[in-house]
Design an enzyme around this catalytic site. Sequence first.
Site, PDB file in Angstrom:
ATOM      1  N   SER A 189     -38.933  -3.022  58.312  1.00  0.00           N
ATOM      2  CA  SER A 189     -39.665  -3.059  59.571  1.00  0.00           C
ATOM      3  C   SER A 189     -40.987  -3.792  59.350  1.00  0.00           C
ATOM      4  O   SER A 189     -41.480  -3.863  58.216  1.00  0.00           O
ATOM      5  CB  SER A 189     -39.945  -1.632  60.055  1.00  0.00           C
ATOM      6  OG  SER A 189     -40.891  -1.608  61.109  1.00  0.00           O
ATOM      7  N   TYR A 231     -43.453   7.074  58.914  1.00  0.00           N
ATOM      8  CA  TYR A 231     -42.431   6.037  59.102  1.00  0.00           C
ATOM      9  C   TYR A 231     -42.822   4.769  58.337  1.00  0.00           C
ATOM     10  O   TYR A 231     -41.996   4.174  57.625  1.00  0.00           O
ATOM     11  CB  TYR A 231     -42.269   5.730  60.587  1.00  0.00           C
ATOM     12  CG  TYR A 231     -41.275   4.638  60.897  1.00  0.00           C
ATOM     13  CD1 TYR A 231     -39.916   4.907  60.967  1.00  0.00           C
ATOM     14  CD2 TYR A 231     -41.699   3.326  61.130  1.00  0.00           C
ATOM     15  CE1 TYR A 231     -38.995   3.899  61.259  1.00  0.00           C
ATOM     16  CE2 TYR A 231     -40.790   2.318  61.416  1.00  0.00           C
ATOM     17  CZ  TYR A 231     -39.445   2.612  61.488  1.00  0.00           C
ATOM     18  OH  TYR A 231     -38.541   1.612  61.773  1.00  0.00           O
TER      19      TYR A 231
END
Length: 258
Positions: A149, A162
Amino acid sequence: MTNETLRLFGLHGRRALVTGSGRGIGLALAGGLARAGAALVINARNEAQAAEAAARLRDEGLEADIAVFDVADAQAVTRAVDEIEAHLGPIDILFNNAGIQKRAPLDQFAASDWDELMRVNLDGVFHVSKAVARHMLARGRGKIVNISSVQSALARPTIAPYAASKGALRMLTQGMCADWARHGIQINALAPGYFATDLNRALVDDPEFSEWLCKRTPAGRWGRVEELCGAAVFLASEASNFVNGQTLFVDGGMTSVV
């Protein structure tokens, strides 16, 4: 386009396992790989969701089977991978896509949520990669692509755990390269930016957030999930045979500017 170019980027005769591919980015990646010629194994924890996703691909005339397991369950992963290898054939390509998101200010983030997030986003990649790599190592070839990501390089409020999981995944990708590249396996990461999906519909529909995102991204817009498929096919194909341990950002330029 020459026959050699088509061969380099083609995935005919290859089988790809894509974890967490019952919907969203995972399903889009699976479709892109299948349209390039790969036989797909769709994975989800929910059998009905996996079956529906596979049926959608078959409706296009594509080859798709399902494997239902939880990537965070090491024993279930090993059983499922061994069954795929025994009954469907070799897993030539692995996309570690399964992941979850939990949001809260870091000082209020529950320890149980931290543990669950790491079990899926990081431990799950370790379990599946290890199980698949045992077979790839014996054959002396294979492709592993970890879905990272932009949050492996950029942080935002409420998603520190995250971001930590994706940052760790970036280094795990490099570690896999260090251990397995000499055995003919290419391991890379694909790092999406902000893509419009059903899972983040609330953000897409939030005018303030969308305005911020479009100003922050040089391309000036949200990504479309199909725009991930070219990079995915490249990393899964022979065209990337000397690309190893890298993270390819597909983010409209977000990580390139201040």
